[in-house]
Every structure is written in C-alpha cells, then in structure tokens.
Design a protein around this motif. Sequence first.
Motif, PDB file in Angstrom:
ATOM      1  N   MET A 704       2.804  -4.193  -8.741  1.00 45.50           N
ATOM      2  CA  MET A 704       2.897  -3.255  -7.643  1.00 45.50           C
ATOM      3  C   MET A 704       1.593  -3.322  -7.036  1.00 45.50           C
ATOM      4  O   MET A 704       1.342  -2.616  -6.131  1.00 45.50           O
ATOM      5  CB  MET A 704       3.157  -1.653  -8.075  1.00 45.50           C
ATOM      6  N   ALA A 707       1.060  -4.005  -3.216  1.00 43.50           N
ATOM      7  CA  ALA A 707       1.249  -2.990  -2.353  1.00 43.50           C
ATOM      8  C   ALA A 707       0.477  -1.840  -2.340  1.00 43.50           C
ATOM      9  O   ALA A 707       0.843  -0.527  -1.836  1.00 43.50           O
ATOM     10  CB  ALA A 707       2.784  -2.543  -2.536  1.00 43.50           C
ATOM     11  N   CYS A 715       3.472   4.348 -11.018  1.00 40.73           N
ATOM     12  CA  CYS A 715       4.456   3.515 -11.555  1.00 40.73           C
ATOM     13  C   CYS A 715       5.344   4.558 -12.301  1.00 40.73           C
ATOM     14  O   CYS A 715       6.467   4.455 -12.139  1.00 40.73           O
ATOM     15  CB  CYS A 715       3.970   2.328 -12.180  1.00 40.73           C
ATOM     16  N   ALA A 751       1.886   3.367   1.726  1.00 36.15           N
ATOM     17  CA  ALA A 751       2.623   2.490   0.951  1.00 36.15           C
ATOM     18  C   ALA A 751       3.498   3.085   0.209  1.00 36.15           C
ATOM     19  O   ALA A 751       4.765   2.847  -0.041  1.00 36.15           O
ATOM     20  CB  ALA A 751       1.931   1.481   0.404  1.00 36.15           C
ATOM     21  N   PHE A 755       7.690   2.925   0.080  1.00 33.50           N
ATOM     22  CA  PHE A 755       8.357   2.327  -1.220  1.00 33.50           C
ATOM     23  C   PHE A 755       9.274   3.393  -1.567  1.00 33.50           C
ATOM     24  O   PHE A 755      10.505   3.332  -1.911  1.00 33.50           O
ATOM     25  CB  PHE A 755       7.218   2.191  -2.334  1.00 33.50           C
ATOM     26  N   SER A 756       8.688   4.722  -1.547  1.00 36.89           N
ATOM     27  CA  SER A 756      10.045   5.916  -2.003  1.00 36.89           C
ATOM     28  C   SER A 756      11.221   6.053  -1.158  1.00 36.89           C
ATOM     29  O   SER A 756      12.300   6.185  -1.502  1.00 36.89           O
ATOM     30  CB  SER A 756       9.124   7.231  -1.815  1.00 36.89           C
ATOM     31  N   TYR A 759      13.056   2.184  -2.226  1.00 37.68           N
ATOM     32  CA  TYR A 759      13.445   1.501  -3.497  1.00 37.68           C
ATOM     33  C   TYR A 759      14.767   2.348  -4.200  1.00 37.68           C
ATOM     34  O   TYR A 759      15.393   3.245  -3.450  1.00 37.68           O
ATOM     35  CB  TYR A 759      12.114   1.807  -4.666  1.00 37.68           C
ATOM     36  N   CYS A 786      14.755  -2.418  -4.808  1.00 38.07           N
ATOM     37  CA  CYS A 786      13.444  -2.299  -5.104  1.00 38.07           C
ATOM     38  C   CYS A 786      12.577  -3.341  -4.614  1.00 38.07           C
ATOM     39  O   CYS A 786      11.502  -3.545  -4.008  1.00 38.07           O
ATOM     40  CB  CYS A 786      13.462  -2.754  -6.803  1.00 38.07           C
ATOM     41  N   ALA A 789      12.033  -2.579  -0.892  1.00 33.71           N
ATOM     42  CA  ALA A 789      11.075  -1.722  -1.009  1.00 33.71           C
ATOM     43  C   ALA A 789       9.701  -2.263  -1.116  1.00 33.71           C
ATOM     44  O   ALA A 789       8.724  -1.841  -0.648  1.00 33.71           O
ATOM     45  CB  ALA A 789      11.133  -0.524  -1.825  1.00 33.71           C
ATOM     46  N   TRP A 790       9.350  -3.119  -1.927  1.00 33.73           N
ATOM     47  CA  TRP A 790       8.189  -3.868  -2.510  1.00 33.73           C
ATOM     48  C   TRP A 790       7.671  -4.609  -1.066  1.00 33.73           C
ATOM     49  O   TRP A 790       6.462  -4.667  -0.873  1.00 33.73           O
ATOM     50  CB  TRP A 790       8.459  -4.813  -3.495  1.00 33.73           C
ATOM     51  N   ALA A 793       6.713  -1.935   1.647  1.00 31.41           N
ATOM     52  CA  ALA A 793       5.468  -1.275   1.111  1.00 31.41           C
ATOM     53  C   ALA A 793       4.113  -2.306   1.063  1.00 31.41           C
ATOM     54  O   ALA A 793       2.933  -1.773   1.629  1.00 31.41           O
ATOM     55  CB  ALA A 793       5.617  -0.887  -0.306  1.00 31.41           C
TER      56      ALA A 793
END
Length: 803
Positions: A704, A707, A715, A751, A755-756, A759, A786, A789-790, A793
């Motif tokens: 992560m 990002a 995490c 970011a 991401f939220s 993901y 995921c 999202a990654w 982000a």
Amino acid sequence: MKLSEMKIGDHAVIKTVGGEGALRQHFLDMGVIPGAKLRLVKLAPLGDPMEFRIHGYELTLRVDDAAKIEAEILEGKGHGHHRGPESADHERDDNHHDHHDHHDHHGHDDPPEKLEHPGLGEGGRFHSKADENPLPEGTVLSFALVGNQNSGKTTLFNQLTGSNQHVGNFPGVTVDRKDGAIKGHPETVVVDLPGIYSMSPYTSEEIVSRNYVIDEKPKAIIDIVDATNVERNLYLSMQLLEMGVPMVIALNMMDEIANNGGSIDINGMEAMLGVPVIPISAAKNQGIEELVDHALHIARYQEKPLRQDFCDENDHGGAVHRALHGISHLIADHAEKAGLPLRFAVTKLIEGDPLIEKALDLDQNEKEMIEHVIIQMENERGLDRSAAIADMRFSFIDKVCRATVRKPHESKEQIRSSRIDSVLTGKYTAIPCFILIMGLVFWLTFSVIGAWLQGLMEGAVEWLTVAADAGLTAINVNEVLHKLIIDGIFAGVGTVLSFLPIIVTLFFFLSMLEDSGYIARVAFFMDKLLRKLGLSGRSIVPMLIGFGCTVPAVMATRTLPSERDRKMTILLTPFMSCTAKLPIYAFFVDAFFEDKKAIIMVGLYLLGILIGILAALLMKKTLFKGDAAPFVMELPSYRLPGAKNVARLLWEKSKDFLQRAFSVILIATIVVWFLQSFDLKFNLTEDSGSSILALVAGWLAPIMKPAGLGDWRICTSLISGFMAKESVVSTLEILFGGDVSAVLTTASAGALLVFSLLYTPCVAAVAAIRRELGRRWSLAVVLWQCFVAWVAALIAYNLISLF
Ligand code: GDP
Ligand code: MG
C-alpha cells in the motif's frame, strides 16, 4: 416502410418480420407477426426504445430492432384520434366486427359481475364413469403454475398456498423456484414457474418452465391468463395445450373486466379450447375455490385437454394444417421415444427449435423429408416457418376472442395508465419524475423510516449485548469466550443486523414500484443510456439502489431477464458509493478538505460512477462480449400492488439476509475478531499493535506504500472495514489515539478516501454476491475491486502530492 420510421400516432400493419434466430422467434411470440396491426404510442424521452400498442397491450422495441420489421401505414379508415387507444387492437384483418352482435348471437348475457358459471369444466363432465381412470389414492398431485409476466401469478400463488411456501432455486440457474401445498389440500404441491410469454428456448426462464413441464411431468397445469389481455396471453396457453398435460385456465383480473362493462363468454371459451376455464380475481380472492376444485378434478382423473389441433384446414389452402399433420405422422415414433408430447414436438420442430431437433434424434433422410414438407408449406402459405406457426396460433386466438370476448371500449385501467404514463414517461417529465421518486425513496429509507427502524434495531442489539455481558460476567465465563461472544459475535453480527431495517424498507419501496408496473417504465426510458455500456434499461434500478446499500442492490438483480446483464450489473453495483462509506468521507473531508467539502463529496460519488462506467466498457469488450438483452418487453398497466405480495417479499428477503448473517457473516466476524485479539503465540492481547491482524496489516503495508497508505494502522482499519465500512473511521481513531489528522498527510488522506470508495465491498455484500454468482466470482470481485482501488489511490496520491 420500416417500423422505426413510423410517426407517433401512426397505425400500421406488419408486412415482414426480419431479424434472426431467437430474437426473431421472440418478436413472433410477442405477437409481432405479418398481418398484425399496431400503433406507435410514443418514443422514450431519449428517442429510443419505441412503444407500440399491439394485440391490446403496450410493447417496447428498440429502434434498431424496429428497423428489422417492415410495415405499411394504414391511412384514414377510422383510425383517427377519436377512436382512442383501442383502435389498433385485435383486429388483425380488415373486416371489422361488432362484439355486441356476436355476443347476442351466442345468447349469453351473464351479468358481468357474476363469477360462477355452469359448464364444461364442472366436475365429472369430462369423463364418464365407465372410462374414468383416477390416480391411485395418495398420489401427490403436482401442479405447474404457468403464465405471462404480470398476469397475477404471484398473487394467485399466494392465495392458493397461503403460508405453506418453500422458496428455492431451479438447479443450475438463478431463477427462484417457489412451491407449496394448496391450502387445505396437503396432498398437492403447486410450483410457481417463472413468468414467460412462450415455450421457445429464449430466456433461461422459458427453458426452466418448459423443462419443468417436459421432465418433471406435473400432474396438471394451472395456466393463468390475464383476461384484460386475452389475445397475447392465450398464445402461451396454446403451447401449453400442446403439451397434452391436464390443464385448467384461470382467467384472472375478471374484476377489471366486470368493472369496465366488458364480458367473456366463459362456456364458449371452454368449448373452443377444450379445457376448463375459471374466471377469477386473484387480488380479490374470488373464484379461487372453484379453480381449486377443477384443478384437483382434472389432475386426479387425468383429464387431458380435449383439443390440441388448432390449425385450420381452410386457412390459406390448409398449408400449415397439412404440414403439421404430415410431420406429426413422420416423427410420431421419435417423439414417443424422446418422451416429448407429439404436437409440441412438431410445432417446435417446424419453428426450428434446436433443443427439440436434437432430442428427436432424426436421421438424415427424415430430416430432409421434413425439410421438404416445411419448404412446401412456406411456399404455399407465403410466410416463413416460424411466422406461419405464430400466425396459425394467433388466427385461432383471434377466432376465440371474436366469439367470446366483449371488450370494454376502453378500460378505466388503460385510461388511467395512459394518463399516468403521459407524466411518468413523458418526454420532459420522465427523468425529473424518476429522480424525484428515487430521491423520495432514498430520503424515506435513509432519513425517515429505515433510519428509525435501524435505531430501534441498534437499541435492541445493544440491550442484548449488555444483558449478555452481564450474564456472562455473573456466571464467570472464561475470559476468551466472553470476549469472543461480546466483542466478536455480538459486535460483528450486531453491526450487520443493523442493515436489516434499511434492506427491508428499500425492498418495500422497490416491490411497490415493481408490482405497480413502474420499474418496467424506468427500464423503458433509461434503456438508451445503459445500452451504451452494454447493459439494458432494467439494470438501472439495482445500480441506483447500490447508492443506498450494495446488499439489496445485488438481491434486486434477480429480476433482470438476462443472465449476462445480471452478472454485469452485479459486478458494477459495488462502484456505486453506498451510504456506509459516508462516515468515512465526512470524517476525512472535515479533517483535511474543510474548504472544498462539497466538491470532494460530489467528486467521490462521481468518481465511483466514472470508474463504474469504465469498468462496464471494459467488461463489454472482454468478459461480456455481445449485445445487451433485446428489449422486446411488455409495459403492463399500472396496478395497485397487493399487500400480501409485498409482505411476503419482505419476509423472504429478510429471511434470506438473516440466513447469510448467521452463516457467512458470522464466520467472517469471528475470524476478524480472532486476528484482532490474539498475538502470534495465540495469547489474548490488549495491545492492538501485536495482534495477528497488525502483523497481516504489516505485510500489506509495503504493497500500500506507493499509494501513500503504507502505515500498518491504516491497513488494519481497512481490513476491519471489510466487516462494515463505517468501522474504518472508528478503528483509525483507536489505533492513532484520536489523532489521525496530525499523522496523515493530505495526499494520504485523499488516497485513503479514494481507496475506501472503491475497495472490496463489505462482507455482507460479498455474501450476497456469492449467493448470486457463486464462490469464485465473489472472490474475484474482492480481488478486482481491491486492485482497481489500489490503482486509483495510487493515481490520486501522486496527483495530490504534485500540488
Ligand atoms: P406476476 O408478475 O404474474 O407474478 O403478477 P403479480 O401477482 O405480481 O401481479 C401483478 C399486478 O397485478 C399486481 O399489482 C397485483 O396486485 C395485480 N393483480 C393481480 N391479480 C389481480 C386481479 O385479479 N385483479 C386486479 N385488479 N389486479 C390484480
Ligand atoms: Mg410475480
């Protein structure tokens, strides 16, 4: 001229029907056959699809599909405005007729409100004592309940079975299967088959229904026919009669016929169709007992339909008649061997049904012989094979209707429907109304009713938790077990349970919209937009619900007609930002982007939609090649949904959700709790930094890092967000000791927001997806989301860092 070139209000008669394969068969099955008359009612606000009135009902066709059909405009000839919307109805040929004359001719003048009738179907009339052949005492009488969509099947099923229902799945397909015993007759079982228009293998629903009748051999069929639209409904009935299974026709919606001064000569219809016809009103619970009596009788005595032969030897020189009978002699032995009803096998063979062709196992010589017969028929009849068969059926239906149905000139329901439609699907009003209605649904769900119920539910869970906590303390339970129960199970399942009120409320509104007929309209005017993404109009509703909660959104995809559209819709709904993510946005926007609050909030929602659109385009090019499901659909009249139907749906959905809450979700909760509470040596740990979860989060941190989310605490909170998105913030607060804003940079916060947003959906949503698509797909969704999202982000982090 092409159908697509018609102007609004034009009347036309169909000349040729193009298209090919299943789509063309579907056109024909919906009554779009050469010789049929129709009127263009309107275009959807975006100009596509088109709405036609044909055979007394509203049919939608996409412009592209309409372009495959040739028609000829009918000029003048009393087709002007003054005749109202009925003018293009059910007169397939030009010879107009007066229903009143016919009615008197038959000498039947039952007052329309009278539902009982003497006649053919009365017990014992179909067989004589000499040759009666009842099934042995104790045989389970199985009934298949078959009918068009919106004919009142669900309502009738609920009336017949009351609370003796069992919901399941047909094997191999996600089509709901409901069965139950008729009230007061435990020796029976009624299976509610999906609503279909034809027995052609076009949709998975049609295949399910037809296989059920062929393979599972129900003792009898209850065919539900919408009396306000006999022309189209009988098309399916005729194919059911071909199956040679004992059958009764439940003529539903008789209350509407009676209220509008129409009538149906029930005895005449029985005589022509050769099966008992029972007038009922499922919604008003009228005629149900009589229906049950007849159904039990024909099933017990195995009284087959008296008639399966609807071709007319005088029709166009009898071409179709001769072909049908000729081929039935040729394949009789094959049909018998394959266990197929002969007449059904013949018509499907002529229509070119590949499944039946295969099942019959004809040799080359026979195939060629049959092909010659069919070509001869096509030449003599001047229609191709499928159209000739459809025409044969509709001609017969036409005869039945002329002899037995006295239509009200224009029913109140139709007038009401077209009034409502002038606003709800009007050129300028449709989309504003839609936004208003959906807005109202969301407001009521999330701010008023649902929220209030959710408060109650949370209160109850908390009360239970406190009580259980006290109880466990009092009896001195082992500390680990105590923590597992309170912090693990109660906290986890409690959070998920607090969704339930929201889901129930959303489904309440949704089923009101669906049963009233509105959802079909939404699909109608949103189709053009969604088609660009490779979806059809129906997908809009689940996706919108996705803004509320992914769980009911995924559950709502059940009503989508095509498997491909359903899968794609399910994969896209998680991109719609659900309300549980709102607390995360609110928290970070407050802490980091105070001055750009509104822009960031709106931007996040738009980002979700944008990425959803990109994902859809990607899927259209890769996983789901091909076109969205064709949009040859009926727009039913607006009707008031029945309370029982709605109540039952809510009950089913809640049960479904609760079952999941106490299986998949419970297990996931315990696992996360375990990881959170134990260290590597499996000792209970108070310091969250040494838990297994922190360790796992530590592994994830390097991934992560690019990002800007490389902190193990971030995490950890994201992992706990898998249980419920709301908990991302609370976990962060705990781990950072209430000082998140001091530790994170603006870029990391941005970011984290992105991401939220994107993901993996929460465990409840994943469980819902798993139920619809299976384990592999749900796992793929988690990984795919995921990954997306990654990437997003990463981009967001670097962009924000630039400034
Ligand atoms: P399905 O799609 O075939 O399952 O049809 P439903 O049972 O959902 O019924 C469609 C709509 O017709 C609902 O709004 C019902 O309330 C309504 N309905 C069903 N039966 C009758 C009836 O006998 N009379 C009237 N007026 N409405 C009915
Ligand atoms: Mg239904």
